[in-house]
Design an enzyme around this catalytic site. Structure first.
Site, PDB file in Angstrom:
ATOM      1  N   GLU A 193      48.358  34.356  36.474  1.00 30.41           N
ATOM      2  CA  GLU A 193      50.211  34.555  35.410  1.00 30.41           C
ATOM      3  C   GLU A 193      50.936  34.318  36.365  1.00 30.41           C
ATOM      4  O   GLU A 193      51.780  35.553  36.744  1.00 30.41           O
ATOM      5  CB  GLU A 193      49.969  35.939  35.557  1.00 30.41           C
ATOM      6  CG  GLU A 193      49.806  36.290  34.052  1.00 30.41           C
ATOM      7  CD  GLU A 193      49.625  37.417  33.159  1.00 30.41           C
ATOM      8  OE1 GLU A 193      50.500  38.234  33.357  1.00 30.41           O
ATOM      9  OE2 GLU A 193      48.810  37.553  32.293  1.00 30.41           O
ATOM     10  N   GLU A 316      42.693  35.712  28.254  1.00 29.32           N
ATOM     11  CA  GLU A 316      43.149  36.823  27.809  1.00 29.32           C
ATOM     12  C   GLU A 316      43.894  36.665  26.294  1.00 29.32           C
ATOM     13  O   GLU A 316      44.798  36.908  26.567  1.00 29.32           O
ATOM     14  CB  GLU A 316      44.140  37.633  28.793  1.00 29.32           C
ATOM     15  CG  GLU A 316      43.937  38.128  29.785  1.00 29.32           C
ATOM     16  CD  GLU A 316      45.149  38.564  31.038  1.00 29.32           C
ATOM     17  OE1 GLU A 316      46.085  38.948  30.565  1.00 29.32           O
ATOM     18  OE2 GLU A 316      44.676  38.177  32.605  1.00 29.32           O
TER      19      GLU A 316
HETATM   20  O1  AHR Z   1      44.855  42.902  30.903  1.00 29.85           O
HETATM   21  C1  AHR Z   1      46.256  43.577  31.415  1.00 29.85           C
HETATM   22  C2  AHR Z   1      47.196  42.639  31.958  1.00 29.85           C
HETATM   23  O2  AHR Z   1      47.508  41.343  31.131  1.00 29.85           O
HETATM   24  C3  AHR Z   1      46.146  41.608  33.509  1.00 29.85           C
HETATM   25  O3  AHR Z   1      46.586  42.256  34.141  1.00 29.85           O
HETATM   26  C4  AHR Z   1      47.388  40.372  33.328  1.00 29.85           C
HETATM   27  O4  AHR Z   1      46.780  39.063  33.498  1.00 29.85           O
HETATM   28  C5  AHR Z   1      48.188  40.280  31.781  1.00 29.85           C
HETATM   29  O5  AHR Z   1      49.473  40.676  31.946  1.00 29.85           O
END
Ligand code: AHR
Length: 511
Positions: A193, A316
């Site tokens: 990110e 994610e």
């Molecule tokens: O999964 C939780 C968080 O969400 C992670 O650390 C991040 O990469 C995302 O914003």
């Protein structure tokens, strides 16, 4: 007796005699297998967040909770049974401030530091412990490096430490710390990110940084991990656009993160339990947006990478609810609704198997849409766990073209979504598997299945459903919702399946 018969029929445990005049028709073309659904689509994410690693998985060797070298036996056993193919670690945003040297050497000599200005990180789980876990559960490693606050040298050293054969000071240090053979790092993520917690960067800037980092991550062809570039969020394709142009031959995948938020608003996301039907349908409708998101990113990749060397990696995904009263950061309960969210996402990933080559759900234990929840010595398996288990035959299976006609629809207020979602593949055991989701919380769906060129005699597998939309397992009552056996026989050459309301089903077809 009648009551028993009725409930068995509702659950589809016996072939339903009365079948709708206009069933949903599913046609599977078993003669034209499509791309393989990579097992890595079923990956998981374990981050040092809340009780995701500490307590949830790692309790240390001195704990009263039965453990193997610090990892809890109950959780390791459950993960083993799940056939987890891949684990992404140590973050997420955690990775953006993680310094790997803090997590090697004797545990009692490791420093403690503070993560995110409030949570203490004791560094008891570091590189060696992570590989111990994945060796025990039989998964491959996806290690995520720190671009945000790290350096090229630090990352290059970590890759050397993990993968060098010998003859290098870093390999010697690893051996001194108890690991003779190199660790096998299947994938290495360069940052996380970067547009947010990873450093507030712009894609062009990161593209240059990535090239610089990747250049110095040396290793022999045999041991060098496959490198992954950290991409954008949601529908914003600008990162995919820049990275797929600039990083040709330097990356095997570009990531994207996409969470399902019931209300669609981050400020008030919606509850994990005791939600009303409007949040049932909005959660499923928001999940289905993954289809357009994948299409948008794939369209960019198709333009910039027609040779299809770069995968789209959704590393994610999953539900994200309000945290009110959570026992630890990002802890949330997990209900039947989460099972449908997982299954609908799988169907979308299968559909795009050619490009979607890896995904990791957020996360494995106690954080967001988890497989497993723990409270001290207690552990429960969630409906999401069971969904992953039911879909295990799809790992490395050949996707099969599937057409749905005469589908039902499910409407509430101004929202309408398809009633039935389905996917099919020929698994490594040679059988054709069909997965089905019925999104309607009130009505069962009658589905007629036809496989071109083959006579299907029946189907057998598992169904996951319950009376309540938020049915979930608790530490006091861990068996409220779990899969039940399902089978159906074909009659007159036709296979008819009654999919209960609000259900996920996976069956092997008997040819
Ligand atoms: O999964 C939780 C968080 O969400 C992670 O650390 C991040 O990469 C995302 O914003």
């Amino acid at each position: 007796m009648n009551i028993i018969k009725h409930s068995l029929a509702v659950l589809g445990l016996i072939a339903a005699p009365a079948f709708a005049a206009n069933p949903v028709n599913i046609n599977i073309d078993a003669g034209k297998p499509g791309p393989v659904i990579s097992k890595y689509v079923y990956g998981q994410f374990a981050e040092h967040l809340g009780t995701g690693v500490y307590e949830g998985m790692w309790v240390g060797t001195k704990s009263n909770i039965p453990n193997t070298r610090g990892w809890r036996n109950d959780v390791v056993g459950a993960l083993k049974e799940l056939h987890v193919p891949l684990v992404r670690w140590p973050g997420g945003c955690f990775a953006d401030t993680y310094h790997w040297r803090d997590g090697i050497g004797p545990q009692n000599k490791r420093p403690s530091n503070v993560y995110g200005d409030k949570v203490e990180e004791i560094n008891a789980v570091g590189t060696h412990e992570f590989f111990d876990l994945i060796d025990m559960i039989g998964a491959d490693a996806y290690v995520n490096g720190n671009v945000g606050t790290g350096s090229v040298q630090e990352m290059a050293d970590w890759v050397q430490y993990m993968t060098a054969e010998g003859g290098s000071p870093l390999a010697r240090l690893r051996i001194q710390n108890g690991r003779e053979k190199p660790f096998k790092v299947a994938f290495f993520g360069i940052g996380n990110e970067l547009w947010g917690c990873g450093g507030n960067m712009k894609p062009d800037y990161y593209a240059n940084l990535y090239s610089n980092y990747e250049h110095f991550l040396w290793g022999s062809e045999k041991s060098r991990p496959k490198m992954i570039a950290s991409g954008g969020s949601g529908f914003d394709t600008s990162w995919t656009q820049v990275l797929s142009k600039e990083l040709k031959d330097r990356t095997i995948g570009i990531t994207v993160h996409q969470y399902t938020v019931p209300t669609g608003k981050w400020e008030v996301k919606g509850r994990d339990l005791r939600f009303k039907e409007d949040e049932w349908i909005s959660t499923l409708a928001n999940t289905l947006k993954m289809e357009q998101l994948v299409k948008d990113h794939v369209a960019v990749l198709d333009r910039n990478d027609p040779e299809k060397k770069i995968g789209l990696m959704v590393d994610e995904w999953g539900t994200w609810y309000d945290e009110a009263g959570a026992r630890s950061a990002l802890f949330q309960q997990n209900s039947l609704r989460d099972a449908l969210v997982a299954a609908l996402n799988f169907h979308i990933f299968h559909e795009h198997a050619e490009r979607v080559t890896l995904t990791t759900i957020a996360q494995m234990v106690n954080v967001l849409q988890a497989m497993i929840l723990t409270d001290k010595d207690k552990m429960v398996l969630t409906p999401t766990y069971y969904t992953f288990q039911m879909y295990a035959p799809f790992q490395d299976a050949k996707s099969l073209p599937l057409a749905i006609t005469d589908n039902t629809s499910y409407t509430l207020g101004t929202t309408t979504i398809p009633g039935v979602s389905a996917s099919a593949a020929r698994a490594k055991d040679g059988k054709v598997y069909l997965s089905l989701v019925n999104t309607d919380p009130h009505k069962a769906a009658d589905v007629a299945v036809n496989v071109s060129g083959t006579k299907v005699n029946g189907a057998a597998g598992k169904v996951l459903t319950s009376a309540a939309m938020d049915a979930h397992n608790t530490f006091q009552n861990p068996q409220v919702i779990k899969p039940a056996a399902f089978s159906a026989r074909a009659a007159g050459g036709k296979l008819s399946i009654k999919v209960p309301a609000k259900a996920v089903m996976v069956v092997a077809l008997e040819e």
